[in-house]
Design a protein around this motif. Structure first.
Motif, mmCIF file in Angstrom:
data_model
loop_
_atom_site.group_PDB
_atom_site.id
_atom_site.type_symbol
_atom_site.label_atom_id
_atom_site.label_comp_id
_atom_site.label_asym_id
_atom_site.label_seq_id
_atom_site.Cartn_x
_atom_site.Cartn_y
_atom_site.Cartn_z
ATOM 1 N N LEU A 1 39.591 34.493 -33.722
ATOM 2 C CA LEU A 1 40.802 34.832 -32.972
ATOM 3 C C LEU A 1 42.025 34.251 -33.680
ATOM 4 O O LEU A 1 42.155 33.038 -33.835
ATOM 5 C CB LEU A 1 40.698 34.277 -31.548
ATOM 6 C CG LEU A 1 41.840 34.643 -30.599
ATOM 7 C CD1 LEU A 1 41.953 36.161 -30.446
ATOM 8 C CD2 LEU A 1 41.628 33.993 -29.233
ATOM 9 N N TRP B 1 42.533 39.695 -33.822
ATOM 10 C CA TRP B 1 41.333 39.117 -34.436
ATOM 11 C C TRP B 1 41.438 39.198 -35.959
ATOM 12 O O TRP B 1 42.061 40.083 -36.516
ATOM 13 C CB TRP B 1 40.094 39.868 -33.975
ATOM 14 C CG TRP B 1 39.896 39.783 -32.480
ATOM 15 C CD1 TRP B 1 40.366 40.663 -31.546
ATOM 16 C CD2 TRP B 1 39.207 38.751 -31.765
ATOM 17 N NE1 TRP B 1 40.013 40.250 -30.285
ATOM 18 C CE2 TRP B 1 39.283 39.077 -30.380
ATOM 19 C CE3 TRP B 1 38.532 37.584 -32.141
ATOM 20 C CZ2 TRP B 1 38.716 38.286 -29.399
ATOM 21 C CZ3 TRP B 1 37.975 36.802 -31.165
ATOM 22 C CH2 TRP B 1 38.071 37.141 -29.817
ATOM 23 N N HIS C 1 34.983 41.685 -29.226
ATOM 24 C CA HIS C 1 36.339 41.275 -29.558
ATOM 25 C C HIS C 1 37.321 42.308 -28.999
ATOM 26 O O HIS C 1 37.615 43.306 -29.647
ATOM 27 C CB HIS C 1 36.512 41.146 -31.074
ATOM 28 C CG HIS C 1 35.817 39.961 -31.659
ATOM 29 N ND1 HIS C 1 35.682 39.757 -33.019
ATOM 30 C CD2 HIS C 1 35.217 38.896 -31.062
ATOM 31 C CE1 HIS C 1 35.035 38.622 -33.226
ATOM 32 N NE2 HIS C 1 34.735 38.087 -32.057
ATOM 33 N N TRP D 1 33.676 32.834 -31.286
ATOM 34 C CA TRP D 1 34.892 33.651 -31.261
ATOM 35 C C TRP D 1 36.144 32.878 -31.659
ATOM 36 O O TRP D 1 37.119 33.481 -32.164
ATOM 37 C CB TRP D 1 35.091 34.229 -29.860
ATOM 38 C CG TRP D 1 35.219 33.202 -28.764
ATOM 39 C CD1 TRP D 1 34.215 32.648 -28.030
ATOM 40 C CD2 TRP D 1 36.431 32.596 -28.306
ATOM 41 N NE1 TRP D 1 34.703 31.736 -27.132
ATOM 42 C CE2 TRP D 1 36.076 31.686 -27.274
ATOM 43 C CE3 TRP D 1 37.776 32.732 -28.636
ATOM 44 C CZ2 TRP D 1 37.009 30.914 -26.600
ATOM 45 C CZ3 TRP D 1 38.713 31.966 -27.964
ATOM 46 C CH2 TRP D 1 38.338 31.072 -26.955
#
Length: 443
Positions: free
Chosen positions: A401, A443, A358, A397
């Motif tokens: 996010l 994040w 990340h 992901w």
């Protein structure tokens, strides 16, 4: 005017390629005139030119830089004036023909005040630097056998042959206990070099070197603060240990085809940042991304990634057991670079990398705009509430996010700072020749 009066000439610099003997004659006259007027700095980069013998009587010189020219055929060494270059503090000889180690060693013996010395691409293999007690910096290229006795030396760079890298380096260093910066490239260094590092260079703070020994390697240093290591994956050691309690910055560069960096064990309470440069990657798979994620998890410090992919990298899918997936790492900056537009796997590449780490800052550059466009569309076009991983314990992901902000992009002509969000999409998508972009991820 200089011929008519005596003036002090501090510096004479000339960069050219001569066409005929008439040009050479003019240059000879200019150099002779400058020497008569007590020149201090002489910087000559002249192709197809033979140096005049008058440089041997330039006793006022403090800086002499020669590149691309030819050393005079005469006089012989025993005819050089005893005072030649006696005031010289900086000497640089690069790609000078008809000069050998005997001449270089003699010149160095005539420079008791020398502080900086550069020698590169002169086609000989032995150098002795033993008569320069004030020497602080030495840059030596394409010389395999080097002997140095310089008690004041602080910076030492040694590089092997560019065309035929990987030769053995016989570095005989004595009375160099003050070296703080050491850089060695394109040489094969044995384990003994690293074992003696602490004793030969007790004050060393910066080390930049190339690894080619397959045996396990360990570096121990009490004062080392910056460490840069480079290797090709086919020549990498099996494991690498670093015991440097004061190490602050660590960079590792790997040029290979598919392998990840070697296992690294770092013991340093002062380490602030680790930079990974992985070049020429051409084979990706689910297993590769899993190993990459596990590799990044070895480090707790702030990390910077620079990844360069081959034009036609391929991708092989494989089933991964969720229990094998390690925790994800937070990265300070991830930069992607691609030299070609022929690859068809941009979406898979981006997806795999963001499942591996990340990054707070994500940037990409390519000579063609497709990578940049796909990256922009993948991140900006994601769903606010993704449904792609329903029923899975491990989420991708997209579920983590929170926000994406474009910092700037380069349209092939200029850098463009990102405007307000409502105008960003139109401006970005209508830009021509997109070559790079930088985004901030939350994040």
């Amino acid at each position: 005017m200089l011929k008519l009066q005596k003036v002090l000439v501090r510096e004479f610099k000339l960069n050219m390629t001569i066409g005929d003997t008439k040009d050479a004659s003019f240059i000879d006259d200019w150099i002779q005139l400058a020497i008569k007027n007590r020149i201090k700095k002489l910087d000559l980069c002249i192709r197809k030119y033979t140096l005049p013998e008058t440089i041997f009587v330039a006793e006022s010189l403090t800086v002499l830089k020669l590149k691309g020219c030819k050393w005079p055929e005469s006089p012989s060494i025993d005819q050089y004036p005893a005072f030649a270059f006696s005031r010289l503090r900086e000497l640089s000889i690069v790609k000078v023909s008809d000069i050998d180690s005997v001449i270089i060693n003699y010149l160095l013996s005539c420079c008791p005040l020398l502080e900086e010395f550069t020698l590169k691409r002169c086609d000989f293999h032995f150098l002795s630097v033993v008569h320069n007690p004030k020497l602080k910096k030495a840059i030596i290229g394409q010389v395999n056998d080097i002997r140095i006795e310089a008690p004041a030396l602080i910076t030492l760079y040694c590089a092997g042959d560019i065309v035929r890298p990987g030769g053995d380096l016989d570095l005989n260093v004595s009375s160099c206990n003050n070296v703080k910066e050491l850089k060695i490239g394109r040489f094969e260094l044995p384990n003994k070099f690293f074992e003696e590092l602490n004793s030969k260079f007790p004050l060393l703070e910066t080390l930049d070197t190339y690894l080619s020994c397959p045996d396990p390697i360990e570096i121990s240093s009490h004062r080392l603060k910056r460490l840069d290591l480079r290797y090709c994956d086919e020549e990498a050691p099996r494991i690498f240990k670093i015991n440097c309690k004061n190490l602050r910055h660590f960079k590792i560069t790997c040029t290979g085809h598919s392998k990840l960096p070697i296992p690294i064990l770092v013991n340093s309470s002062s380490l602030q940042e680790i930079q990974h440069n992985l070049h020429a990657i051409n084979h990706l798979s689910e297993q590769w991304f899993l190993q990459f994620r596990r590799y990044l998890g070895m480090f707790q410090q702030q990390q910077v990634l620079d990844l360069s992919f081959s034009p036609l990298f391929d991708y092989v899918s494989a089933e991964i057991i969720e229990e094998d997936i390690p925790p994800i790492s937070n990265i300070k900056h991830l930069h992607l670079h691609l030299r070609d537009s022929r690859s068809q796997n941009y979406t898979t590449l981006i997806d795999g990398l963001l499942r591996s780490c990340h990054p707070k800052i994500l940037s990409a550059s390519s000579a063609f705009n497709r990578l940049v466009m796909v990256l922009y569309e993948t991140l900006m076009g994601r769903e606010e509430k993704p449904k792609c991983c329903s029923g899975c314990n491990t989420k991708c992901w997209r579920h983590y996010l929170k926000a994406v902000k474009v910092i700037y992009f380069f349209d092939g002509d200029k850098f463009v700072r990102a405007p307000q969000k409502d105008a960003l999409s139109d401006l970005f998508l209508t830009a021509e020749g997109l070559e790079s972009i930088m985004l901030k991820l939350e994040w």
